[in-house]
Every structure is written in structure tokens, then in C-alpha cells.
Design a protein around this motif. Structure first.
Motif, short mmCIF file in Angstrom:
data_model
loop_
_atom_site.label_atom_id
_atom_site.label_comp_id
_atom_site.label_asym_id
_atom_site.label_seq_id
_atom_site.Cartn_x
_atom_site.Cartn_y
_atom_site.Cartn_z
N ILE A 14 6.37 -21.37 7.55
CA ILE A 14 5.80 -20.45 6.56
C ILE A 14 5.72 -19.06 7.19
O ILE A 14 5.27 -18.91 8.33
CB ILE A 14 4.38 -20.89 6.11
N VAL A 15 6.22 -18.07 6.45
CA VAL A 15 6.15 -16.69 6.93
C VAL A 15 5.31 -15.89 5.93
O VAL A 15 5.64 -15.84 4.73
CB VAL A 15 7.56 -16.06 7.06
N PHE A 16 4.21 -15.31 6.41
CA PHE A 16 3.36 -14.46 5.57
C PHE A 16 3.79 -13.01 5.79
O PHE A 16 3.94 -12.59 6.94
CB PHE A 16 1.89 -14.62 5.95
N ILE A 17 3.98 -12.31 4.71
CA ILE A 17 4.37 -10.90 4.82
C ILE A 17 3.32 -10.05 4.11
O ILE A 17 3.02 -10.28 2.92
CB ILE A 17 5.76 -10.65 4.22
N VAL A 18 2.75 -9.12 4.85
CA VAL A 18 1.76 -8.19 4.29
C VAL A 18 2.36 -6.80 4.41
O VAL A 18 2.59 -6.31 5.53
CB VAL A 18 0.42 -8.28 5.06
N THR A 19 2.67 -6.17 3.32
CA THR A 19 3.35 -4.88 3.36
C THR A 19 3.02 -4.06 2.11
O THR A 19 2.67 -4.64 1.07
CB THR A 19 4.88 -5.06 3.51
N ASP A 20 3.17 -2.72 2.25
CA ASP A 20 2.97 -1.87 1.07
C ASP A 20 4.32 -1.51 0.46
O ASP A 20 4.40 -0.63 -0.39
CB ASP A 20 2.17 -0.62 1.44
N GLN A 21 5.37 -2.17 0.91
CA GLN A 21 6.70 -1.88 0.38
C GLN A 21 7.27 -3.10 -0.36
O GLN A 21 7.07 -4.23 0.07
CB GLN A 21 7.64 -1.48 1.51
N ALA A 22 8.00 -2.78 -1.43
CA ALA A 22 8.63 -3.87 -2.18
C ALA A 22 9.82 -4.41 -1.36
O ALA A 22 10.45 -3.65 -0.63
CB ALA A 22 9.12 -3.35 -3.53
N ASP A 58 -2.10 -0.55 -2.41
CA ASP A 58 -0.62 -0.57 -2.38
C ASP A 58 -0.08 -1.82 -1.68
O ASP A 58 1.09 -2.16 -1.83
CB ASP A 58 -0.09 0.66 -1.64
N PHE A 59 -0.93 -2.45 -0.89
CA PHE A 59 -0.46 -3.60 -0.11
C PHE A 59 -0.41 -4.88 -0.95
O PHE A 59 -1.26 -5.13 -1.80
CB PHE A 59 -1.38 -3.84 1.10
N GLY A 60 0.60 -5.63 -0.68
CA GLY A 60 0.72 -6.94 -1.31
C GLY A 60 0.97 -7.98 -0.22
O GLY A 60 1.31 -7.63 0.91
N ALA A 61 0.80 -9.22 -0.56
CA ALA A 61 1.04 -10.28 0.44
C ALA A 61 1.90 -11.37 -0.19
O ALA A 61 1.74 -11.71 -1.37
CB ALA A 61 -0.29 -10.87 0.90
N SER A 62 2.83 -11.85 0.59
CA SER A 62 3.71 -12.93 0.12
C SER A 62 3.76 -14.02 1.17
O SER A 62 3.64 -13.75 2.37
CB SER A 62 5.14 -12.41 -0.10
N ALA A 63 3.97 -15.23 0.72
CA ALA A 63 4.20 -16.35 1.64
C ALA A 63 5.59 -16.90 1.35
O ALA A 63 5.87 -17.34 0.23
CB ALA A 63 3.14 -17.43 1.44
N LEU A 64 6.48 -16.81 2.33
CA LEU A 64 7.83 -17.35 2.18
C LEU A 64 7.87 -18.70 2.89
O LEU A 64 7.51 -18.80 4.07
CB LEU A 64 8.86 -16.40 2.80
#
Lengths: 182, 140
Positions: A94-102, A138-144
């Protein structure tokens, strides 16, 4: 992912987010993880783990082993299944990505070797410079979720295009969602 | 027992034993038991049984072509070789079958690794068995 799972309050920083994520991962057994700087934020990769088909982690020590699980033989049916059925091991990173960019995911499929290298290639914590950045709206978080399957002892795990369980369901099954809500 | 009958006893033992393992391997290959290593499984099986099986079939075909009388009594000198050959054949084919049938009980070793290991004892035993069979066929 819901932002509220990663930070409470309006003045959280990426450092707070990383600490909360770190604690939640540690609570559910992910003692090894690796941090990466990504454009506009950071990513955390977990160690390759062995899971059941529904996404629940296997019990230790099988969870962290890449060898195929043993098929218990208690009856004639078990024996015939073990003799004739192809063994199968399901694995996940699992890779968590926290970024303010799409961002968009690549069409290229990550290999098992790459996924294993993610743990060794990153940092053990979030760099101080990134920790101070405010985790604003602006930040979003995704789990890949990268899932792999192994069907023979000597074969390497092969990436799956689509897993049976969704990423959200896998986060639930792994216990991470519950740990993040605490 | 006649000479021809004793040759068919060997053929039955070998066709039965090798056929059983052959059938299991076919099913295992079809269901993907060995993944990308199916060829290695067959590369283990074929040299394990084919030389001796070819010898037996060759003798039977040769007898058929030369139309030997099938009621020739077994020479006394060959009786010991017959029972030794039967014993070694049954023991050898049991060991071949066990290599496949034991897979579910030795899961910490991959099936292909198990096959490679079995060559340590199957190789010499196959040579011994084929030698006794060849001596028996020559004595007839």
C-alpha cells in the motif's frame, strides 16, 4: 481517502499527518515503512505483505513471507486439493500519497521487484523541511494498493491488473482505516 | 510361468506404475500446479521411466515380429532374475510415485526441488533395475 482520517484540526502540518499515519500503521503491524518526497507532498510505502483473497493480512510470520502458504492436509479432500490445485499466494503493497497536486496513475504495471524495492529505497521518516508544511485544504490523500499473485513456488509474484477487493475495502480489511479513525 | 508371460508381467508393472504417475502429471500440468515449470516436471518424469519402458516394449515388439512361441518355459537360471526384477521394478516405481504423491506433505520444499532431490536415489536404482531386466531378457 477522506482528509479527516489523516488530520484533526485546521492547523495540522504534513508532519502531523505523517505522525498520525505512522502511528496507525504501527498499530496494525506495519512496523516497516518508507517515506518518499513526491511533487507537492510525500508518499509512504508499506512492506510487501501476504494477504487472503479478501484483503485481510495473513497471520505472522506468513504475513511477511513471500513463500507460498502451506495447504494443511487433514483429510482426503485436503490431500487431493494440495496435490492437484495450483497453490496461490496473494501479496500487497500500500502506498499512501499526500500531495497538493493532482496526479494520474501510470498505465505501466509495477513489478513485484519494484514494489519490494520501495521499502528499501525511501527514508525512515519525513524530512524536517516537509514536516513544517501546512496540511491545508489544497492537500488530498490517496491510497494506492498494488496487488500481486504467486501461483508456483519458483515463480515471482505477478502484478494483478484488477484485484477482487477495492482499495477502500482493503484498507478496512487491513485495519488501517480503523486505526486512522482512533 | 512362461517366458512371454513373465515379459508381460514386467510390461504390466511398468505401464501401470508409469501410467499412474503420467496421469497425475497430466492433471497437475493442466491445472497449473507447476506454474511456468511444467516443462521441468516433465523433464524429470520422462528420463525416469522411458528408458526402461522402451526396453520392455522393444523386447515385446521384437518377440511379436519374430513370432516366437509363447509357451517357452522360463529357464531355471532366469527365475531368480525374474523375481529380482519384479522386486526392483515395484520398489523403483513406488519411489517415483512417492516423489509426486508426497508433495502435499513436504510443502516447505518446492515440487520441482523434490524431483531434483529424488534423482539422487532414482538414478542409481534405475540403472540397477534396467540392468537386471536386460539380463533377464537376454537369458530368455
Amino acid at each position: 481517502m477522506d482528509r479527516s482520517l489523516l488530520a484533526r484540526g485546521d492547523h495540522a502540518t504534513l508532519g502531523d499527518v505523517a505522525r498520525h499515519l505512522d502511528l496507525a500503521l504501527a498499530r496494525v503491524g506495519y512496523s516497516e515503512r518508507s517515506y518518499y518526497a513526491v511533487p507537492g507532498g510525500f508518499a509512504v510505502a508499506t512492506r510487501l505483505e501476504q494477504i487472503t483473497p479478501d484483503g485481510t493480512p495473513k497471520a505472522d510470520p506468513q504475513r511477511w513471507s513471500t513463500t507460498l502458504p502451506e495447504q494443511p492436509v487433514f483429510s482426503l479432500g485436503d490431500y487431493l486439493r494440495a496435490l492437484f490445485a495450483a497453490p496461490r499466494g496473494d501479496y500487497r503493497v500500500i502506498v499512501f500519497i499526500v500531495t497538493d497536486q493532482a496526479f494520474a496513475t501510470s498505465a505501466r504495471i509495477a513489478t513485484n521487484a519494484q514494489a519490494e524495492a520501495w521499502l528499501a529505497g525511501g527514508l525512515d521518516r519525513l524530512p524536517r523541511a516537509l514536516q513544517a508544511i501546512a496540511f491545508d485544504a489544497d492537500f488530498g490523500a490517496s491510497a494506492l494498493v498494488y496487488q500481486f499473485r504467486k501461483t508456483a513456488h519458483a515463480d515471482p509474484p505477478v502484478a494483478l491488473d484488477n484485484s477482487a477487493a477495492s482499495a477502500a475495502r482493503q484498507l478496512d480489511r487491513s485495519g488501517i482505516s480503523a486505526a486512522l479513525r482512533r | 510361468m512362461t517366458l512371454t508371460k513373465s515379459k508381460w508381467v514386467f510390461a504390466s508393472i511398468w505401464l501401470g506404475g508409469a501410467g499412474l504417475v503420467f496421469t497425475i502429471l497430466v492433471v497437475q500440468s493442466l491445472v497449473g500446479r507447476y506454474g511456468a515449470q511444467s516443462q521441468e516436471a516433465w523433464a524429470w518424469y520422462l528420463p525416469t521411466v522411458m528408458p526402461t519402458l522402451s526396453l520392455i516394449i522393444g523386447v515385446l515388439v521384437s518377440d511379436f515380429r519374430t513370432a516366437k512361441a509363447d509357451a517357452l518355459p522360463l529357464p531355471v537360471s532366469a527365475r531368480g532374475l525374474l523375481w529380482l526384477g519384479i522386486g526392483l521394478s515395484v520398489f523403483y516405481l513406488l519411489l517415483v510415485a512417492v516423489t509426486i504423491l508426497a508433495q502435499p506433505f513436504v510443502q516447505d520444499v518446492s515440487p520441482i526441488e523434490l524431483m531434483h532431490r529424488s534423482n539422487l536415489w532414482l538414478g542409481p536404482l534405475q540403472g540397477l533395475t534396467a540392468g537386471v531386466l536386460a539380463a533377464f531378457f537376454r537369458s530368455g
